[in-house]
Design a protein around this motif. Structure first.
Motif, mmCIF file in Angstrom:
data_model
loop_
_atom_site.group_PDB
_atom_site.id
_atom_site.type_symbol
_atom_site.label_atom_id
_atom_site.label_comp_id
_atom_site.label_asym_id
_atom_site.label_seq_id
_atom_site.Cartn_x
_atom_site.Cartn_y
_atom_site.Cartn_z
ATOM 1 N N VAL A 49 -6.579 11.566 1.374
ATOM 2 C CA VAL A 49 -6.183 10.681 0.276
ATOM 3 C C VAL A 49 -5.170 9.655 0.761
ATOM 4 O O VAL A 49 -5.236 8.478 0.392
ATOM 5 C CB VAL A 49 -5.626 11.506 -0.910
ATOM 6 C CG1 VAL A 49 -4.947 10.623 -1.928
ATOM 7 C CG2 VAL A 49 -6.743 12.294 -1.555
ATOM 8 N N ALA A 50 -4.245 10.072 1.613
ATOM 9 C CA ALA A 50 -3.244 9.147 2.149
ATOM 10 C C ALA A 50 -3.907 8.059 2.991
ATOM 11 O O ALA A 50 -3.566 6.876 2.872
ATOM 12 C CB ALA A 50 -2.220 9.903 2.978
ATOM 13 N N THR A 109 0.000 4.798 -2.403
ATOM 14 C CA THR A 109 -0.406 5.935 -1.588
ATOM 15 C C THR A 109 0.492 7.133 -1.855
ATOM 16 O O THR A 109 0.017 8.264 -1.968
ATOM 17 C CB THR A 109 -0.372 5.562 -0.103
ATOM 18 O OG1 THR A 109 -1.274 4.476 0.113
ATOM 19 C CG2 THR A 109 -0.775 6.725 0.767
ATOM 20 N N GLY A 155 -5.121 0.059 -0.310
ATOM 21 C CA GLY A 155 -3.952 -0.707 -0.728
ATOM 22 C C GLY A 155 -3.640 -1.843 0.216
ATOM 23 O O GLY A 155 -3.234 -2.931 -0.207
ATOM 24 N N THR A 209 1.231 -2.131 -6.113
ATOM 25 C CA THR A 209 2.408 -1.311 -6.386
ATOM 26 C C THR A 209 2.774 -1.363 -7.863
ATOM 27 O O THR A 209 3.081 -0.333 -8.476
ATOM 28 C CB THR A 209 3.598 -1.791 -5.533
ATOM 29 O OG1 THR A 209 3.258 -1.605 -4.156
ATOM 30 C CG2 THR A 209 4.852 -1.018 -5.852
ATOM 31 N N ALA A 255 0.808 -1.222 0.000
ATOM 32 C CA ALA A 255 0.000 0.000 0.000
ATOM 33 C C ALA A 255 0.840 1.270 0.000
ATOM 34 O O ALA A 255 0.326 2.344 -0.316
ATOM 35 C CB ALA A 255 -0.919 0.013 1.208
ATOM 36 N N GLY A 291 -5.867 5.755 0.658
ATOM 37 C CA GLY A 291 -4.930 4.964 -0.137
ATOM 38 C C GLY A 291 -4.295 3.850 0.660
ATOM 39 O O GLY A 291 -4.153 2.721 0.173
ATOM 40 N N LEU A 292 -3.893 4.147 1.887
ATOM 41 C CA LEU A 292 -3.305 3.106 2.733
ATOM 42 C C LEU A 292 -4.310 2.013 3.055
ATOM 43 O O LEU A 292 -3.986 0.828 3.018
ATOM 44 C CB LEU A 292 -2.765 3.713 4.024
ATOM 45 C CG LEU A 292 -1.383 4.324 3.948
ATOM 46 C CD1 LEU A 292 -1.020 4.972 5.272
ATOM 47 C CD2 LEU A 292 -0.357 3.277 3.589
ATOM 48 N N ALA A 307 -0.585 8.614 -5.179
ATOM 49 C CA ALA A 307 -1.852 9.340 -5.070
ATOM 50 C C ALA A 307 -1.676 10.664 -4.343
ATOM 51 O O ALA A 307 -2.221 11.690 -4.751
ATOM 52 C CB ALA A 307 -2.887 8.470 -4.352
ATOM 53 N N VAL A 308 -0.899 10.660 -3.281
ATOM 54 C CA VAL A 308 -0.669 11.892 -2.525
ATOM 55 C C VAL A 308 0.086 12.910 -3.380
ATOM 56 O O VAL A 308 -0.246 14.101 -3.385
ATOM 57 C CB VAL A 308 0.091 11.584 -1.218
ATOM 58 C CG1 VAL A 308 0.658 12.838 -0.596
ATOM 59 C CG2 VAL A 308 -0.834 10.882 -0.243
#
Length: 87
Positions: free
Chosen positions: A47-48, A21, A55, A73, A17, A51-52, A24-25
């Motif tokens: 978003v972080a 992330t 992911g 990834t 993840a 995303g984490l 995306a960040v």
């Protein structure tokens, strides 16, 4: 099921993840700064977090199913190389 196996799957999911992330960040931070002229850290942190979480779940599920390592990834890196390499 031994204790180490689920922990290993969880760690693989967490490691998987991290790169998506970060991608995306970086994209959200750059686009938001470009559009508005100032960064918005609350949006970047949201978003972080999302995303984490996403992911982690997708990476752990892929590890449980026995697929190739780090699918999330590899997908994020492929998208970065194809569309976002100039950021």
């Amino acid at each position: 099921m031994p204790f180490g196996k689920p922990v290993g799957y969880a760690l693989l999911g967490l490691v998987d993840a991290l790169v998506p992330t970060a991608v995306a960040v970086a994209v959200v931070f750059q686009l938001w700064s470009w559009v508005t002229g100032y960064p918005r850290l609350e949006l970047v942190l949201a978003v972080a977090g999302l995303g984490l979480a996403a992911g982690f779940v997708l990476g752990a599920l892929a590890a449980v199913r026995g697929g190739e390592p780090f699918p999330v990834t590899r997908a994020a890196v492929a998208l970065w190389k194809r569309y976002l390499w100039y950021i």
